[in-house]
Design an enzyme around this catalytic site. Structure first.
Site, short mmCIF file in Angstrom:
data_model
loop_
_atom_site.label_atom_id
_atom_site.label_comp_id
_atom_site.label_asym_id
_atom_site.label_seq_id
_atom_site.Cartn_x
_atom_site.Cartn_y
_atom_site.Cartn_z
N TYR A 44 13.90 10.10 15.71
CA TYR A 44 12.48 9.54 15.86
C TYR A 44 11.60 10.55 15.37
CZ TYR A 44 8.48 7.54 18.11
OH TYR A 44 7.15 7.05 18.08
N PHE A 46 -8.17 -1.98 -6.39
CA PHE A 46 -7.12 -2.80 -6.20
C PHE A 46 -7.68 -3.62 -4.93
CE2 PHE A 46 -3.19 -4.26 -3.91
CZ PHE A 46 -2.39 -4.82 -5.27
N ASP A 47 -7.29 -5.01 -4.82
CA ASP A 47 -8.00 -5.67 -3.92
C ASP A 47 -7.77 -5.21 -2.40
OD1 ASP A 47 -5.19 -6.60 -3.76
OD2 ASP A 47 -5.68 -8.45 -4.36
N ASP A 101 -5.30 6.47 -6.26
CA ASP A 101 -4.51 5.42 -5.70
C ASP A 101 -3.28 5.38 -6.80
OD1 ASP A 101 -3.18 3.00 -5.02
OD2 ASP A 101 -5.21 1.84 -5.29
N ALA A 128 0.04 3.98 -7.32
CA ALA A 128 1.04 3.12 -7.34
C ALA A 128 1.96 3.29 -8.43
CB ALA A 128 0.72 1.78 -7.07
N LYS A 154 6.04 0.17 -5.92
CA LYS A 154 5.85 0.21 -7.44
C LYS A 154 6.78 1.32 -7.99
CE LYS A 154 2.52 -2.71 -6.05
NZ LYS A 154 1.18 -2.24 -5.29
N HIS A 169 -5.44 -18.50 -2.08
CA HIS A 169 -4.48 -18.65 -3.07
C HIS A 169 -3.20 -18.88 -2.50
CE1 HIS A 169 -5.22 -14.48 -2.98
NE2 HIS A 169 -4.04 -14.40 -3.42
C1 LIG Z 1 0.24 -2.61 -4.59
C2 LIG Z 1 -1.07 -1.55 -4.60
C3 LIG Z 1 -1.59 -1.33 -3.40
C4 LIG Z 1 -1.31 -1.85 -1.82
O1 LIG Z 1 0.00 -1.67 -1.79
P1 LIG Z 1 1.08 -2.53 -0.83
O2 LIG Z 1 2.22 -1.44 -0.78
O3 LIG Z 1 1.06 -3.82 -1.53
O4 LIG Z 1 0.23 -2.55 0.72
C5 LIG Z 1 -2.59 -0.56 -3.51
N1 LIG Z 1 -3.10 -0.05 -4.67
C6 LIG Z 1 -2.49 -0.33 -5.94
C7 LIG Z 1 -3.07 -0.03 -7.04
C8 LIG Z 1 -1.34 -1.28 -5.76
O5 LIG Z 1 -0.99 -1.76 -6.78
#
Ligand SMILES: *Cc1c(COP(=O)(O)O)cnc(C)c1O
Length: 458
Positions: A72, A124-125, A215, A217, A258, A450
């Site tokens: 843990y 990103f959304d 960010d 990813a 990613k 969507h």
């Molecule tokens: C996928 C992604 C996120 C969100 O991450 P999740 O793992 O899907 O929650 C944030 N920013 C970017 C650029 C992403 O590609």
């Protein structure tokens, strides 16, 4: 003879692909109301819906699954993850989370408040969602070239310095908790940001006393594009470029699904001990104890290894070349795609591919349906369905671009799969003049429709 390029891996475990007939697929997609999210994966032949969490792990990563320490608190797998992040990225503190949006939730809980403004390149959304959820504003400062598919520009993810300066002037730096750079910029098509641009943004931010957050990813793909496209970097290693990318960055957060080469996971990494302590409070409320966040020990171990593999040049070269291969193949069949091809996906221009289908009848979704019926290829619509209706007026919003995105999972498919996808799209192109009617909505949610929308053919 020059030896051809081959992938730097071979197959140890295989996963079956199930084949149905076109007639079976046509009946199935109708049964699920023409919503590609409603399909069971065993009804899909080549699944290009997303590159998020869909990659294949290596034998070393599977070994880490067995070695996972599920304690843990203070798990050895957690320390492996920290060592890996420090080694590659140079940040002292690491807060694991279950995925990228959880990292956003925790980080923004600590630093974003009502009335704040977060400028950056096309957020990103989920990032935008987490900013707006806190009654703050995300302002897009991406260069104009990013929104014109006919312009060739090596770094369409770049931030426009004039736009950024104007935002700082308009709102004042007190309202800007950080400047957000997303690498690569997913929203404009996996387009990279140059090191020159990162440096310029950092210099401006420094002068104003505003921190820069990233960010990250797809940071390794971004570093690959810097190495292969930016003057002066061809002799630098991916690791050296990553070090330079993060040099003036205070905080990064990552959706590890990613470039982390894992199926689930994420983290926040930073230098500031006081902020790290503050994040810990939110981690405990939302995710779990600070030494695992939302991850299992085995998932942290697999990520520690995946991060190392994700910055290997041969892996990145193979990945980006596979995406580019599909792009070239599609272009050779006259399929209109967004150029230059980004790091993780192809974007087919549905307005040009199906010119006889009005935008009000969702041409990109129709293209997705046709690709599914023709070859069992599943992409995702980035167009009018995704744009949602205007929340204030209730009117349909028609975005400039109507795209079908084909995202390529990491280390999963081979070149024959890419040939198959291209042939599927070529067959649709052949009959595209006869495609004159699209779809209409029979049921929809108010936001993010969507995912659950129900459609029928006109
Ligand atoms: C996928 C992604 C996120 C969100 O991450 P999740 O793992 O899907 O929650 C944030 N920013 C970017 C650029 C992403 O590609």
């Amino acid at each position: 003879m020059k030896l051809p390029h081959i992938p730097p891996y071979k197959t140890k475990v295989v996963e079956p692909v199930y084949f149905k007939t076109k007639e079976e697929r046509a009946a199935k997609i109708k049964e699920v109301n023409y919503n590609l999210f409603n399909l069971h994966s065993d009804w899909v032949v080549v699944d290009l819906m997303t590159d998020s969490g869909t990659g294949a792990m290596s034998e070393q990563q599977w070994a880490e699954i067995m070695l996972g320490d599920e304690s843990y608190a203070g798990s050895e797998s957690y320390f492996k993850l920290i060592r890996s992040v420090r080694d590659i990225m140079g940040f002292e503190f690491v807060a694991p989370t279950h995925q990228g949006r959880a990292a956003e939730n925790i980080l923004f809980s600590a630093v974003v408040k009502e009335g704040d403004v977060v400028p950056g390149n096309a957020h990103f959304d989920t990032t935008k969602g987490h900013i707006e959820f806190r009654k703050a504003k995300a302002v897009d400062c991406t260069i104009d070239e990013a929104f014109d598919t006919s312009i060739d520009h090596p770094f369409k993810g770049n931030i426009d310095l004039e736009k950024l300066e104007a935002v700082i002037k308009e709102y004042g730096k007190e309202r800007i908790p950080f400047i957000n750079i997303t690498v690569t910029c997913n929203t404009v098509g996996g387009q990279p940001v140059s090191l020159a641009n990162i440096r310029e943004v950092s210099e401006l931010a420094n002068r104003e006393g505003i921190p820069v957050y990233m960010d990250i990813a797809r940071y390794a793909e971004n570093a690959y594009f810097i190495k292969t496209r930016e003057v002066g970097y061809s002799d630098k290693s991916i690791r050296e470029i990553v070090t330079e990318m993060f040099q003036d960055v205070q905080v990064v957060w990552m959706s590890a699904k990613k470039d982390g080469l894992v199926n689930i996971g994420g983290f926040i990494a930073l230098h500031d001990a006081a902020l790290y302590e503050k994040l810990g409070q939110f981690t405990i409320i939302y995710e779990g104890f600070i030494t695992y966040g939302g991850m299992s020990g085995r998932a942290m171990g697999a990520l520690a290894e995946g991060l190392q593999e994700g910055v290997e040049f041969d892996y990145l070269n193979d990945r980006v070349q596979q995406v580019a291969y599909l792009g070239e193949k599609l272009k050779s069949y006259g399929i209109p795609i967004q150029d230059p091809v980004g790091g993780h996906a192809l974007y087919i221009d549905a307005k040009r591919m199906l010119p006889n289908v009005p935008q009000s009848q969702f041409p990109a979704q129709l293209l997705g349906i046709e690709a599914y019926i023709e070859g069992g290829v599943r992409g995702v619509e980035i167009g009018t369905l995704l744009a949602d209706k205007d929340p204030v007026t209730g009117e349909e919003r028609f975005p400039e671009m109507e795209l079908l995105r084909l995202a390529i999972p990491r280390r999963v498919y081979s070149l024959p799969h890419m040939d198959y996808v291209a042939a599927t799209m070529a067959n649709i192109k052949e009959k595209s003049a006869n495609l004159t009617t699209g779809l209409k909505i029979i049921k929809q949610a108010d936001i993010l429709r969507h995912f659950t929308v129900q459609l029928e053919k006109i």
